[in-house]
Design an enzyme around this catalytic site. Structure first.
Site, PDB file in Angstrom:
ATOM      1  N   HIS A  49      14.085 -11.881 -66.189  1.00 28.02           N
ATOM      2  CA  HIS A  49      13.131 -12.791 -65.563  1.00 28.02           C
ATOM      3  C   HIS A  49      12.748 -13.837 -66.601  1.00 28.02           C
ATOM      4  O   HIS A  49      12.579 -13.513 -67.786  1.00 28.02           O
ATOM      5  CB  HIS A  49      11.877 -12.058 -65.086  1.00 28.02           C
ATOM      6  CG  HIS A  49      12.155 -10.917 -64.169  1.00 28.02           C
ATOM      7  ND1 HIS A  49      12.467 -11.083 -62.839  1.00 28.02           N
ATOM      8  CD2 HIS A  49      12.185  -9.583 -64.396  1.00 28.02           C
ATOM      9  CE1 HIS A  49      12.671  -9.893 -62.280  1.00 28.02           C
ATOM     10  NE2 HIS A  49      12.508  -8.969 -63.200  1.00 28.02           N
ATOM     11  N   SER A  92      22.258   2.851 -63.303  1.00 30.26           N
ATOM     12  CA  SER A  92      21.525   2.027 -64.238  1.00 30.26           C
ATOM     13  C   SER A  92      21.175   0.712 -63.572  1.00 30.26           C
ATOM     14  O   SER A  92      21.638   0.395 -62.479  1.00 30.26           O
ATOM     15  CB  SER A  92      22.396   1.781 -65.472  1.00 30.26           C
ATOM     16  OG  SER A  92      21.750   0.902 -66.362  1.00 30.26           O
ATOM     17  N   CYS A 131      21.554   5.714 -68.003  1.00 32.02           N
ATOM     18  CA  CYS A 131      21.586   7.168 -68.057  1.00 32.02           C
ATOM     19  C   CYS A 131      22.934   7.578 -68.629  1.00 32.02           C
ATOM     20  O   CYS A 131      23.965   7.082 -68.187  1.00 32.02           O
ATOM     21  CB  CYS A 131      21.413   7.775 -66.666  1.00 32.02           C
ATOM     22  SG  CYS A 131      19.813   7.453 -65.902  1.00 32.02           S
TER      23      CYS A 131
END
Length: 270
Positions: free
Chosen positions: A123, A118, A146
């Site tokens: 940002h 993962s 996942c």
């Protein structure tokens, strides 16, 4: 299909579904002068620098039960920051029996889960209007997992980690896994809205709109604060220092900014 805990799906092998949460928050401020704008950007850069963002994402990793492999972080000049965390399957002590309940996640406490590979990223984007005195700070966080438990379990913590006027959230389940008979499963839990994972006290504070594509397992929710107090959008002073016409003008500009972000389109100025 609604599954009880006793009716949990038996898989052929590993759960190959990829579940991705994109969480975007916006903070809006009125900065009349260049000095105010620079001070606001400096404040935002300090409040949401790479080190603090790393702590937030590390807590997210704890909540979803991930083991941190690598952290990359960067503060930018003149402003902004980014953090990327790569995570892998962590030690599995116990999979919670309520792992798909439609309820807010922890704030924060550790949830263990079966997780393969993962990533978690953030940002930041401080910016300002060139003429109208509006400064806007945006942070984008993506959590992709996942395995068995959805990253929506981290949503409650993320909401409480930022001072947010507008939120937009996207959740998507991609790929497929198989049951023991080889039948494809394109989703392994019930969900009709991201709002299922937002606490009631938060939902009471926001106007919310859903845009969902159920056949494609795509869910979108956007939120805007209901209550408006101009003092929360002035940087370094309060509205009692302003003339009445200034209060009205600034209020209109800030509300316009919020509406445009919320509805995703430019609104004609009078």
């Amino acid at each position: 299909m609604k599954l009880s805990h006793e009716e949990r799906i038996q898989l052929h092998e590993f759960n190959n579904l990829t579940k991705s949460l994109s969480f975007n928050m916006y903070d809006i401020c009125y900065t009349k002068t260049r000095e105010e704008r620079e001070s606001y950007i400096e404040y935002i850069d300090e409040q949401y620098n790479a080190d603090r963002l790393t702590k937030i994402l590390t807590h997210v990793s704890d909540i979803i039960g991930a083991h941190v492999l690598n952290i990359s972080k960067q503060d930018y000049v003149p402003q902004g920051a980014s953090v990327t965390i790569l995570v892998s399957e962590g030690p599995i002590v116990e999979v919670p029996t309520d792992h798909f309940d439609e309820s807010p996640g922890p704030l924060p406490s550790t949830v263990t889960m079966h997780l393969d590979k993962s990533h978690i990223t953030v940002h930041t984007y401080p910016e300002y209007h060139p003429h109208e005195g509006i400064s806007t700070f945006r942070a984008d966080i993506d959590v992709s997992t996942c395995g068995e438990i959805s990253p929506l379990k981290a949503l409650n913590y993320l909401i409480h980690s930022f001072d947010t006027d507008i939120m937009t959230m996207d959740y998507r389940v991609r790929g497929f896994t198989r049951d023991i008979n080889g039948r494809k499963l394109f989703i392994d839990h019930d969900i009709n809205s991201i709002q299922n994972y937002i606490p009631e006290e938060i939902k009471d504070e926001y106007d919310m709109i859903d845009v969902n594509v159920y056949p494609q397992n795509i869910f979108h929710t956007k939120c805007k604060l209901k209550e408006f107090d101009l003092n929360n959008y002035l940087f370094g002073y309060t509205k009692d220092r302003l003339e009445d016409d200034e209060v009205d003008e600034i209020t209109d500009k800030v509300k316009m900014e919020m509406d445009e972000i919320f509805y995703g389109k430019n609104i004609p100025r009078p």
